[in-house]
Design an enzyme around this catalytic site. Structure first.
Site, mmCIF file in Angstrom:
data_model
loop_
_atom_site.group_PDB
_atom_site.id
_atom_site.type_symbol
_atom_site.label_atom_id
_atom_site.label_comp_id
_atom_site.label_asym_id
_atom_site.label_seq_id
_atom_site.Cartn_x
_atom_site.Cartn_y
_atom_site.Cartn_z
ATOM 1 N N GLY A 1 0.837 -1.193 0.000
ATOM 2 C CA GLY A 1 0.000 0.000 0.000
ATOM 3 C C GLY A 1 0.866 1.234 0.000
ATOM 4 N N CYS A 2 0.408 2.269 0.638
ATOM 5 C CA CYS A 2 1.123 3.540 0.680
ATOM 6 C C CYS A 2 2.493 3.358 1.333
ATOM 7 C CB CYS A 2 0.294 4.555 1.473
ATOM 8 S SG CYS A 2 1.148 6.108 1.763
ATOM 9 N N PHE A 3 3.525 3.850 0.677
ATOM 10 C CA PHE A 3 4.867 3.647 1.234
ATOM 11 C C PHE A 3 5.112 4.426 2.511
ATOM 12 C CE2 PHE A 3 6.522 6.194 -2.700
ATOM 13 C CZ PHE A 3 6.033 7.404 -2.217
#
EC number: 1.8.4.11
Length: 182
Positions: free
Chosen positions: A9-11
């Site tokens: 997902g979002c880093f």
């Protein structure tokens, strides 16, 4: 030192989950697995480049093993949703392990099979397991994002619960300074 590359997902979330672990020397946010060289955040967010938001973890296998990193990876995101983590939707948010050698490939495949055989999640694990492609480091403002922007709403509502989970479940694996100061 060895390298592990994960997309979950979002880093910003993924970076924060791993950077305070004992044996982790460095975590860099970036992009991998796409069709163009040196993509920008805006290009990756469009979903048209094929890149995933990923992190590169430089770690000391004498202090933390790849298998331990995999355990934390799978327990801190939903590996059963294709191209989605929570409200973040698109191929750039896919669950992926990019392996750097045959041992990492074998361990990732075995762990994924074990999770699916045990029905550890309500749905099958769809995490992609592929050879590590070229990693492109994300823009500087994405690095160490949670530590620099922890009071922002996204960090409070999305990142912080993942960091808190790591502290609760994997507290014994935290750097001594991290567990004392956070």
């Amino acid at each position: 030192m060895e390298l592990a590359t994960f997309g979950a997902g979002c880093f910003w979330c993924t970076e924060a989950v791993f950077q305070d672990l004992e044996g982790v020397e460095k975590v860099e946010s970036g992009y991998a697995g796409g069709r163009i060289a040196n993509p920008t955040y805006k290009e990756v967010c469009s979903g048209l480049t094929g890149h995933a938001e990923v992190i590169n973890i430089t770690y000391d296998p004498g202090k933390i093993s790849f298998k331990e990193l995999l355990e934390i990876f799978w327990k801190t995101h939903d590996p059963t949703t294709l191209n989605r983590q929570g409200n973040d939707v698109g191929t750039q948010y896919r669950s992926v392990v990019y392996y750097h050698n045959d041992e990492q490939k074998q361990l990732a495949e075995e762990y994924k099979k074990k999770l699916n055989d045990a029905h550890a999640f309500p749905n099958p694990v769809v995490t992609e397991i592929s050879a590590a492609p070229t990693f492109y480091k994300a823009e500087n403002y994405h690095q160490d994002y949670y530590n620099l922007n922890g009071t922002q709403p996204y960090c409070q509502f999305v990142v912080k619960p993942k960091v808190d989970k790591v502290k609760a479940v994997f507290g014994d694996k935290l750097k001594k300074t991290a567990s004392a100061t956070k």
